[in-house]
Write a protein that holds these residues in place. Sequence first.
Motif, PDB file in Angstrom:
ATOM      1  N   HIS A  78      82.189-105.415 -33.665  1.00  0.00           N
ATOM      2  CA  HIS A  78      83.430-105.497 -32.891  1.00  0.00           C
ATOM      3  C   HIS A  78      83.372-106.570 -31.798  1.00  0.00           C
ATOM      4  N   GLU A  79      82.186-106.837 -31.256  1.00  0.00           N
ATOM      5  CA  GLU A  79      82.037-107.872 -30.238  1.00  0.00           C
ATOM      6  C   GLU A  79      80.586-108.341 -30.198  1.00  0.00           C
ATOM      7  N   ILE A  80      80.356-109.392 -29.428  1.00  0.00           N
ATOM      8  CA  ILE A  80      79.001-109.932 -29.265  1.00  0.00           C
ATOM      9  C   ILE A  80      78.668-109.948 -27.778  1.00  0.00           C
ATOM     10  N   LEU A  81      77.531-109.367 -27.434  1.00  0.00           N
ATOM     11  CA  LEU A  81      77.040-109.381 -26.062  1.00  0.00           C
ATOM     12  C   LEU A  81      76.141-110.608 -25.888  1.00  0.00           C
ATOM     13  N   VAL A  82      76.475-111.455 -24.919  1.00  0.00           N
ATOM     14  CA  VAL A  82      75.729-112.685 -24.655  1.00  0.00           C
ATOM     15  C   VAL A  82      74.944-112.527 -23.357  1.00  0.00           C
ATOM     16  N   ARG A  83      73.632-112.826 -23.418  1.00  0.00           N
ATOM     17  CA  ARG A  83      72.779-112.785 -22.226  1.00  0.00           C
ATOM     18  C   ARG A  83      72.560-114.207 -21.725  1.00  0.00           C
ATOM     19  N   TYR A  84      72.637-114.411 -20.409  1.00  0.00           N
ATOM     20  CA  TYR A  84      72.670-115.753 -19.842  1.00  0.00           C
ATOM     21  C   TYR A  84      71.308-116.421 -19.695  1.00  0.00           C
ATOM     22  N   GLY A  85      70.255-115.715 -19.404  1.00  0.00           N
ATOM     23  CA  GLY A  85      68.958-116.352 -19.206  1.00  0.00           C
ATOM     24  C   GLY A  85      68.870-117.121 -17.900  1.00  0.00           C
ATOM     25  N   GLU A  86      68.556-118.430 -17.978  1.00  0.00           N
ATOM     26  CA  GLU A  86      68.307-119.254 -16.795  1.00  0.00           C
ATOM     27  C   GLU A  86      69.491-119.299 -15.836  1.00  0.00           C
ATOM     28  N   PHE A 111      71.657-113.062 -27.838  1.00  0.00           N
ATOM     29  CA  PHE A 111      72.909-112.319 -27.998  1.00  0.00           C
ATOM     30  C   PHE A 111      72.725-111.232 -29.042  1.00  0.00           C
ATOM     31  N   SER A 112      73.614-110.260 -28.997  1.00  0.00           N
ATOM     32  CA  SER A 112      73.529-109.121 -29.912  1.00  0.00           C
ATOM     33  C   SER A 112      74.906-108.775 -30.447  1.00  0.00           C
ATOM     34  N   PRO A 113      75.060-108.651 -31.766  1.00  0.00           N
ATOM     35  CA  PRO A 113      76.303-108.096 -32.314  1.00  0.00           C
ATOM     36  C   PRO A 113      76.406-106.617 -31.937  1.00  0.00           C
ATOM     37  N   VAL A 114      77.597-106.213 -31.547  1.00  0.00           N
ATOM     38  CA  VAL A 114      77.823-104.854 -31.036  1.00  0.00           C
ATOM     39  C   VAL A 114      78.881-104.154 -31.889  1.00  0.00           C
ATOM     40  N   ALA A 115      78.599-102.896 -32.251  1.00  0.00           N
ATOM     41  CA  ALA A 115      79.591-102.058 -32.929  1.00  0.00           C
ATOM     42  C   ALA A 115      80.032-100.965 -31.967  1.00  0.00           C
ATOM     43  N   GLU A 116      81.207-100.405 -32.195  1.00  0.00           N
ATOM     44  CA  GLU A 116      81.712 -99.370 -31.290  1.00  0.00           C
ATOM     45  C   GLU A 116      82.268 -98.199 -32.076  1.00  0.00           C
ATOM     46  N   CYS A 117      82.310 -97.051 -31.402  1.00  0.00           N
ATOM     47  CA  CYS A 117      82.869 -95.838 -31.985  1.00  0.00           C
ATOM     48  C   CYS A 117      83.424 -94.978 -30.852  1.00  0.00           C
ATOM     49  N   VAL A 151      77.069 -95.630 -23.468  1.00  0.00           N
ATOM     50  CA  VAL A 151      78.112 -94.617 -23.537  1.00  0.00           C
ATOM     51  C   VAL A 151      79.100 -94.837 -22.400  1.00  0.00           C
ATOM     52  N   ARG A 152      80.345 -95.183 -22.756  1.00  0.00           N
ATOM     53  CA  ARG A 152      81.418 -95.336 -21.775  1.00  0.00           C
ATOM     54  C   ARG A 152      82.547 -94.367 -22.125  1.00  0.00           C
ATOM     55  N   GLU A 153      83.444 -94.204 -21.198  1.00  0.00           N
ATOM     56  CA  GLU A 153      84.532 -93.242 -21.428  1.00  0.00           C
ATOM     57  C   GLU A 153      85.446 -93.690 -22.554  1.00  0.00           C
ATOM     58  N   GLU A 154      85.772 -94.996 -22.591  1.00  0.00           N
ATOM     59  CA  GLU A 154      86.745 -95.478 -23.573  1.00  0.00           C
ATOM     60  C   GLU A 154      86.141 -95.632 -24.971  1.00  0.00           C
ATOM     61  N   ALA A 155      84.806 -95.846 -25.048  1.00  0.00           N
ATOM     62  CA  ALA A 155      84.137 -96.019 -26.341  1.00  0.00           C
ATOM     63  C   ALA A 155      82.635 -96.040 -26.110  1.00  0.00           C
ATOM     64  N   THR A 156      81.892 -95.894 -27.210  1.00  0.00           N
ATOM     65  CA  THR A 156      80.439 -96.042 -27.163  1.00  0.00           C
ATOM     66  C   THR A 156      80.059 -97.293 -27.959  1.00  0.00           C
ATOM     67  N   TYR A 157      79.144 -98.089 -27.387  1.00  0.00           N
ATOM     68  CA  TYR A 157      78.772 -99.377 -27.978  1.00  0.00           C
ATOM     69  C   TYR A 157      77.304 -99.323 -28.401  1.00  0.00           C
ATOM     70  N   MET A 158      77.011 -99.856 -29.598  1.00  0.00           N
ATOM     71  CA  MET A 158      75.649 -99.830 -30.126  1.00  0.00           C
ATOM     72  C   MET A 158      75.253-101.206 -30.650  1.00  0.00           C
ATOM     73  N   MET A 159      73.972-101.526 -30.461  1.00  0.00           N
ATOM     74  CA  MET A 159      73.432-102.784 -30.981  1.00  0.00           C
ATOM     75  C   MET A 159      71.971-102.572 -31.339  1.00  0.00           C
ATOM     76  N   VAL A 160      71.460-103.445 -32.221  1.00  0.00           N
ATOM     77  CA  VAL A 160      70.058-103.342 -32.597  1.00  0.00           C
ATOM     78  C   VAL A 160      69.386-104.713 -32.662  1.00  0.00           C
ATOM     79  N   ASP A 161      70.097-105.735 -33.089  1.00  0.00           N
ATOM     80  CA  ASP A 161      69.519-107.078 -33.184  1.00  0.00           C
ATOM     81  C   ASP A 161      69.593-107.806 -31.853  1.00  0.00           C
ATOM     82  N   ILE A 162      68.527-108.526 -31.504  1.00  0.00           N
ATOM     83  CA  ILE A 162      68.549-109.464 -30.389  1.00  0.00           C
ATOM     84  C   ILE A 162      68.250-110.840 -30.980  1.00  0.00           C
TER      85      ILE A 162
END
Length: 401
Positions: A4-12, A76-82, A155-166
């Motif tokens: 559903h979305e991609i979480l991007v980590r900034y690093g430097e 970055f990590s692909p994220v799924a939600e439910c 775990v958030r109120e509006e949805a729960t987000y899960m990822m496994v790959d970095i």
Amino acid sequence: MKWHEILVRYGEITTKGRNRNQFINRLRDNIKATFKDLDDMKIRLERDRMYIRSSSDEEMEQLIQRLPDVFGIQSFSPVAECPTDLDAMKALGKEIVSTLDYAGKSFKVNVKRSFKRFPLETYELNRELASYVLTELPGMTVEMKNPDIELRVEVREEATYMMVDIIPGAAGLPVGSNGKALLLLSGGIDSPVAAYLMMKRGVTVEAIHFFSPPFTSDQSLGKVKELCQIISKFGGKVKLHVIPFTEIQQTIQQAVPKNVTMTTTRRLMMKISDIVRSETKCKALVTGENLGQVASQTLDSLAAINAVTNTPILRPLITYDKLEIIDIAQKIGTYETSIVPFEDCCTVFTPANPKTKPRVEKMEYYESFTDFDEMIAKAVRNREIHTFPKKEVVSDFDDLL
């Protein structure tokens, strides 16, 4: 698997203190420019994270494939939600892990419970999810410190987000966050790698190439254009300035002793490049020179070449050995193009016994008998400018591969 979305980590970027937002905004703009062909992409910024979302599965796949080339991204990590519901969480956790080669691997669930009113505590939710996945997908073992597979759950109120790959990113700084420089691009292995390393430090790169027909062919120029096409995937637009150099090179062969023709050639290239640099508002010149690799790259030769300008000349490959440079060229996709055997203007006119310790005063003396200034001005006026990326790859080079 639907992401559903991609979480991007900034690093430097996170080390930049008060200037952090400038770097984050630049990264966002670079991602927008890189993926301008995606119609449904949306970006949300947070202090230490960026989230990229698209409702199109095809666009999400494009993002996952191409984001590793964008400087400024540590990972970055692909994220799924439910829905935030235990049964939905269990089903999604199983689905994500089932897409992996999980047999015989160690496993862990890592829950972050931002929605504090959820009826299960963090440790209880960790246990419930891990127990379910391990039961449904037998063959894994539990490992809390360094697992092969870590299912991260927020775990958030509006949805729960899960990822496994970095997925590792290109790291570095966003291109454009550190000014602009002009690269002397020959068509060999080294200069495209120099461009890549400068882009990694946030520098926008324009390129200049010296073209000497009929001694160098249209295919040789096509090769350089193809390299610009490849380089552009790391930093948006790349402008290429093509300098007609035949008249100047022929004059050099007649005007100075044979053993210093290469030094004079490099000195006049620097003079021309410095004029173009000034016109394009670049802050520095960049070369792919490597100390001791050829006669024009000894300390004495570099000093003689530097003497024609006060502009900073950046040489990111100066201490690299050739094998290190080749490794990077293969990694970034320029090597196969660089080794196609079309000669550039430097190799065509290389003297048999080039001088390795030219003196500045001697070079100035040899060159003083010829008025190169008008030829230089003419070459700068008559240059061609090309912009990359282009939608179609350069055909006059492609046909010969």
